[in-house]
Motif scaffolding. Structure first.
Motif, PDB file in Angstrom:
ATOM      1  N   TYR A   1     -11.185   4.019   9.649  1.00 46.72           N
ATOM      2  CA  TYR A   1     -10.512   2.786   9.218  1.00 46.72           C
ATOM      3  C   TYR A   1      -9.136   3.145   8.675  1.00 46.72           C
ATOM      4  O   TYR A   1      -9.008   3.910   7.706  1.00 46.72           O
ATOM      5  CB  TYR A   1     -11.341   2.075   8.152  1.00 46.72           C
ATOM      6  N   ASP A   2      -8.090   2.584   9.287  1.00 48.21           N
ATOM      7  CA  ASP A   2      -6.710   2.916   8.927  1.00 48.21           C
ATOM      8  C   ASP A   2      -6.027   1.824   8.104  1.00 48.21           C
ATOM      9  O   ASP A   2      -5.031   2.103   7.426  1.00 48.21           O
ATOM     10  CB  ASP A   2      -5.873   3.168  10.192  1.00 48.21           C
ATOM     11  N   ALA A   3      -6.492   0.586   8.160  1.00 45.74           N
ATOM     12  CA  ALA A   3      -5.833  -0.503   7.446  1.00 45.74           C
ATOM     13  C   ALA A   3      -6.038  -0.355   5.940  1.00 45.74           C
ATOM     14  O   ALA A   3      -7.039   0.218   5.494  1.00 45.74           O
ATOM     15  CB  ALA A   3      -6.372  -1.847   7.924  1.00 45.74           C
ATOM     16  N   PRO A   4      -5.102  -0.846   5.125  1.00 43.52           N
ATOM     17  CA  PRO A   4      -5.276  -0.755   3.664  1.00 43.52           C
ATOM     18  C   PRO A   4      -6.388  -1.669   3.165  1.00 43.52           C
ATOM     19  O   PRO A   4      -6.599  -2.766   3.702  1.00 43.52           O
ATOM     20  CB  PRO A   4      -3.909  -1.177   3.117  1.00 43.52           C
ATOM     21  N   ILE A   5      -7.087  -1.225   2.143  1.00 36.40           N
ATOM     22  CA  ILE A   5      -8.141  -2.006   1.493  1.00 36.40           C
ATOM     23  C   ILE A   5      -7.671  -2.299   0.077  1.00 36.40           C
ATOM     24  O   ILE A   5      -7.613  -1.403  -0.770  1.00 36.40           O
ATOM     25  CB  ILE A   5      -9.478  -1.253   1.480  1.00 36.40           C
TER      26      ILE A   5
ATOM     27  N   HIS B   1       0.831  -1.207   0.000  1.00 38.32           N
ATOM     28  CA  HIS B   1       0.000   0.000   0.000  1.00 38.32           C
ATOM     29  C   HIS B   1       0.865   1.256   0.000  1.00 38.32           C
ATOM     30  O   HIS B   1       0.614   2.207  -0.748  1.00 38.32           O
ATOM     31  CB  HIS B   1      -0.917  -0.027   1.226  1.00 38.32           C
ATOM     32  N   SER B   2       1.901   1.283   0.840  1.00 33.74           N
ATOM     33  CA  SER B   2       2.783   2.448   0.870  1.00 33.74           C
ATOM     34  C   SER B   2       3.587   2.578  -0.419  1.00 33.74           C
ATOM     35  O   SER B   2       3.809   3.689  -0.919  1.00 33.74           O
ATOM     36  CB  SER B   2       3.727   2.347   2.079  1.00 33.74           C
TER      37      SER B   2
ATOM     38  N   PHE C   1      -5.445   0.006  -4.587  1.00 39.78           N
ATOM     39  CA  PHE C   1      -5.915   0.175  -3.211  1.00 39.78           C
ATOM     40  C   PHE C   1      -6.947   1.298  -3.183  1.00 39.78           C
ATOM     41  O   PHE C   1      -6.948   2.180  -4.052  1.00 39.78           O
ATOM     42  CB  PHE C   1      -4.750   0.521  -2.273  1.00 39.78           C
ATOM     43  N   LEU C   2      -7.812   1.226  -2.190  1.00 42.83           N
ATOM     44  CA  LEU C   2      -8.753   2.313  -1.937  1.00 42.83           C
ATOM     45  C   LEU C   2      -8.072   3.315  -1.022  1.00 42.83           C
ATOM     46  O   LEU C   2      -7.892   3.058   0.176  1.00 42.83           O
ATOM     47  CB  LEU C   2     -10.038   1.774  -1.300  1.00 42.83           C
ATOM     48  N   HIS C   3      -7.676   4.437  -1.564  1.00 46.84           N
ATOM     49  CA  HIS C   3      -6.919   5.429  -0.817  1.00 46.84           C
ATOM     50  C   HIS C   3      -7.872   6.355  -0.047  1.00 46.84           C
ATOM     51  O   HIS C   3      -8.998   6.630  -0.487  1.00 46.84           O
ATOM     52  CB  HIS C   3      -6.031   6.243  -1.746  1.00 46.84           C
TER      53      HIS C   3
END
Length: 800
Positions: free
Chosen positions: A612-616, A480-481, A652-654
């Motif tokens: 929500y902080d986790a990557p999707i 994600h990063s 990813f959903l940013h």
């Protein structure tokens, strides 16, 4: 000279004209009076018609308002649903529920299930308590609430020490309620001190602190004493309730009793019996219903029951006794087999639909004739040429035809086709032994496509240890990063040829203007879904048909009726699970419009939730709450490009921006709210991951996945450069030669030729190239959502 140029007008010949000739153009007075009178009559008639039309419009609006008021607060209207929601965990909902029920039922009356009928306030109400900490129960109650009463208490100021009346869970639920659409709201303040000055100060503090969280018309009431609650109830009795628009489009039933009737004919299936009031619209026995979390089903019958808690008891009515001694059946509705909608979910694909048809006799005769002509045609061959050598010699006519049809380049090598006007991707062949066709392009090692494919299906939690799960989460966060820092950039594999690794990709000259056929190379799942020729027209006809069905009194149950619906062919495990859930939250059954059980491609406007902080990651399994319906999905995310018919996929959903989520799901007609939940680790409760709304239904929407291959200049000579590390063999360079390259400093160019045997290549650009620049190549392929294993959450949990 100047005087001769002056204009001289012809004089009027009135000196010899008679009076009659001079008045010929004038209208007589008697005729003028007739004309003016008729014009006045026309104007008077138009004004009268305009006034009559305005009067009819006023009467229609007045009748509509009166009908809505009677439907919401009349004796035949269903009981109003009051949901009590505590803004913090310290709020005591049991006490305020007892006070409200005691106020409505009166001193001499007992509370009657499923609602309380108050003769004093002339209304019926059902009071529900939202359990603090249970997100799913709060969501289901908010979907059916006519009034949400938010309970605030000064005790929360002392407990959390932050000086806020609302805690983190209350704030999260409030944001979800806004997405679903807030009905009428009110804030009740409890647990205030007896001192009048402190009481007013705390009320002012609470009002100023919470005013920004609620709509402008939200009122704040004190709710400690009976007199204060009576003031609130008197205003609530005459209040015009506001409900979200999407709730009025379909009939729904909030079940107050759930039963199971076993089926003798089918094993593993049963009949689910739900009892409650019909709300919003009339329910037809011939239409399909959706049970929240369980799926779509048909009805076997509907029993119209005597209202257990009427406002005005009627005498002299005849009823049929049912199995339950406390309930009397007024009428029984059974579906008409000719009118009942079929439970059609997927289209049955024809495996031979894409096969080539057998040629006709005329085509076969023509092919034989051409073959004979070719055999009779003699070639001029050098002396001593054998038959085997002659087969490799092409005559001039064939060579000219090949030159006209084929694409030739400087080296005579065939390569990758660049899409500009034509959208086809023909089969490519090389001079070496490596050949690529459509089947091989799709059957190449699946693991070679995993580096860029967002197919992030995690393994089953039972087969993984805690360390393995943490390692997978760490890898997803790193991806994600990296996607945020270097979007779309992909490394070319060293051990796999690039023409094999990226066989499904193609070059596009202009992302905005180049054409891409939406019907080209569709996946097998597209044979199972449904599409509309004109979605807007279909939606208009479906809504009009729903109004006509509602007017039919023979098989439609009116709004406000107390009914018992029998839902057939429900899996026994799912039905037993619903019976357990009915003790915690209301089980909602909603009627479906025409075509809403069929599967298609739905597109949602979606954004990541603030909490929500986790990557999707794309194609991860999410639980979608769309209106009253719930279904599982594996969406892909893309940007919303308004200037083109092609949209770029996002891995990813940013956070902080809206994206489009595309999924395979049952059809739902907009507009509907969306709440996307993601299950936690180790069977923890699902959390809110994203929110949004349904935008459109369109299987032809093109979502393109973009990858960028990068290389670095080795030697630069003004506009020419030798680039390496983009490819690792010269065959790949020839394959991708037609595609344009670009640099991060804004230069554009093309590949001229390969250099050496390690994948280096010469490139020519439109400007001077810098040594520190990076050369890139953009490749695209169309992506599709992933077909879920189960459509609905309860059957999936039952199977697992």
């Amino acid at each position: 000279m100047a005087g001769s140029r002056l204009q001289v007008n012809k004089p009027h010949k009135t000196r010899f004209a008679s009076k009659s000739s001079r008045n010929v153009h004038k209208i007589p007075l008697k005729d003028k009076s007739k004309i003016s009178k008729s014009e006045r009559n026309v104007a008077k008639g138009a004004k009268a018609a305009r006034l009559q039309r305005n009067k009819m419009m006023r009467e229609q609006k007045r009748a509509a308002v009166l009908k809505e008021k009677r439907a919401s607060s009349g004796s035949k209207s269903p009981p109003r649903v009051i949901v009590l929601f505590g803004l913090s965990a310290s709020v005591n909902l049991n006490a305020i529920e007892e006070d409200i029920l005691a106020l409505l039922s009166g001193e001499g009356n007992n509370t009657v299930f499923p609602a309380v009928a108050s003769v004093e306030y002339k209304l019926r109400a059902t009071v529900l308590k939202a359990p603090h900490g249970d997100l799913l129960a709060c969501m289901e109650m908010a979907k059916v609430a006519d009034l949400i009463a938010f309970i605030a208490s000064p005790a929360s100021l002392c407990e959390d020490g932050t000086g806020h009346f609302i805690d983190s869970f209350g704030s999260q639920c409030l944001s979800i309620f806004r997405t679903l659409g807030l009905p009428s709201t009110v804030v009740l303040i409890r647990d205030l001190p007896d001192d009048l000055k402190k009481k007013n100060d705390l009320k002012k503090m609470c009002t100023s602190s919470l005013a920004s969280e609620f709509p402008e018309d939200c009122e704040f009431y004190l709710a400690d004493t009976k007199d204060e609650l009576q003031k609130f109830m008197r205003l609530f009795k005459d209040q015009r309730l506001a409900v979200p628009h999407w709730r009025n489009q379909r009939p729904y039933l909030m079940s107050q009793k759930v039963d199971i009737v076993a089926d003798d004919c089918s094993s593993g299936k049963c009949t689910l019996v739900l009892t409650g009031y019909i709300r919003a619209r009339g329910l037809s026995v011939n239409q399909l219903v959706h049970v929240a979390g369980a799926g779509d089903f048909q009805l076997s019958k509907i029993d119209l029951l005597k209202d257990p808690c009427p406002l005005n008891a009627r005498k002299g009515e005849d009823f049929m006794e049912s199995d339950d001694t406390n309930i009397q059946v007024v009428h029984c509705f059974t579906p008409d087999p000719l009118k009942q909608e079929s439970l059609l979910v997927e289209n049955a694909p024809d495996p031979l639909a894409g096969e080539q048809t057998w040629p006709t006799e005329a085509e076969m005769a023509e092919a034989d004739k051409i073959q004979k002509e070719k055999k009779q045609k003699k070639k001029r061959l050098p002396w001593g040429t054998s038959d085997y050598q002659a087969a490799w010699i092409v005559d001039d006519a064939d060579a000219d035809a090949d030159a006209d049809d084929g694409d030739s380049d400087e080296d005579g090598d065939e390569g990758m086709v660049l899409d500009d006007v034509e959208s086809g991707f023909p089969v490519q062949k090389h001079k070496d032994d490596f050949e690529l066709d459509d089947d091989q392009g799709s059957l190449f090692l699946r693991e070679s496509d995993e580096e860029t494919e967002t197919d992030s299906v995690m393994m089953e939690g039972d087969n993984l240890t805690k360390e393995q799960i943490e390692e997978q989460i760490r890898k997803i966060k790193e991806e994600h990063s990296e996607d945020e820092e270097f979007p779309d950039e992909v490394d070319t594999p060293v051990d796999v040829p690039a023409r094999k690794r990226f066989a499904k990709y193609r070059g596009v000259k202009s992302f905005r203007t180049s054409s891409w056929d939406p019907k080209e190379s569709l996946p097998p799942e597209y044979a199972r879904i449904f599409a509309f020729d004109n979605f807007t027209r279909t939606q208009k006809h479906v809504l009009a048909r729903a109004l006509d069905v509602e007017q039919d009194a023979s098989d439609c149950i009116p709004v406000g009726s107390y009914t018992r619906i029998h839902i057939k062919e429900v899996p026994t495990g799912v039905a037993s699970k619903l019976c357990m859930l009915a003790k915690i939250m209301p089980v909602i059954s909603s009627g479906l419009l025409q075509h809403e059980s069929k599967i298609s491609v739905l597109h949602f406007s979606i954004r990541k939730h603030d909490t929500y902080d986790a990557p999707i990651k794309a194609k991860e399994e999410l639980l979608f709450h769309v209106g009253f319906r719930q279904f599982l999905s594996r969406p892909i995310f893309s940007s919303d490009n308004i200037n083109s018919d092609k949209h770029k996929m996002e891995r990813f959903l940013h956070a902080g921006r809206f994206s489009i989520a595309s999924i395979y799901a049952p059809i739902s007609f907009p507009s509907l709210p969306l709440i996307a939940l993601k299950s936690g680790v180790e069977d923890s409760l699902p959390v809110v991951a994203a929110v949004g709304s349904l935008k459109s239904i369109d299987p032809d929407r093109i979502t393109l996945k973009k990858i960028i291959l990068s290389g670095y200049p080795q030697r630069v000579s003004k506009k020419k450069a030798t680039v390496r590390y983009m490819f690792h063999n010269p065959e790949d360079v020839r394959w991708f030669k037609p595609i344009e390259v670009w640099t991060k400093c804004g230069r554009r160019g093309r590949i001229k030729e390969p250099v050496g045997t390690h994948g280096a290549m010469k490139c020519v650009f439109n400007g001077v190239l810098q040594q520190h620049d990076t050369v890139c190549m953009s490749l695209y392929k169309r992506t599709y959502p992933k077909w879920p294993q189960y459509w609905f959450p309860l059957p999936s949990a039952y199977q697992n």
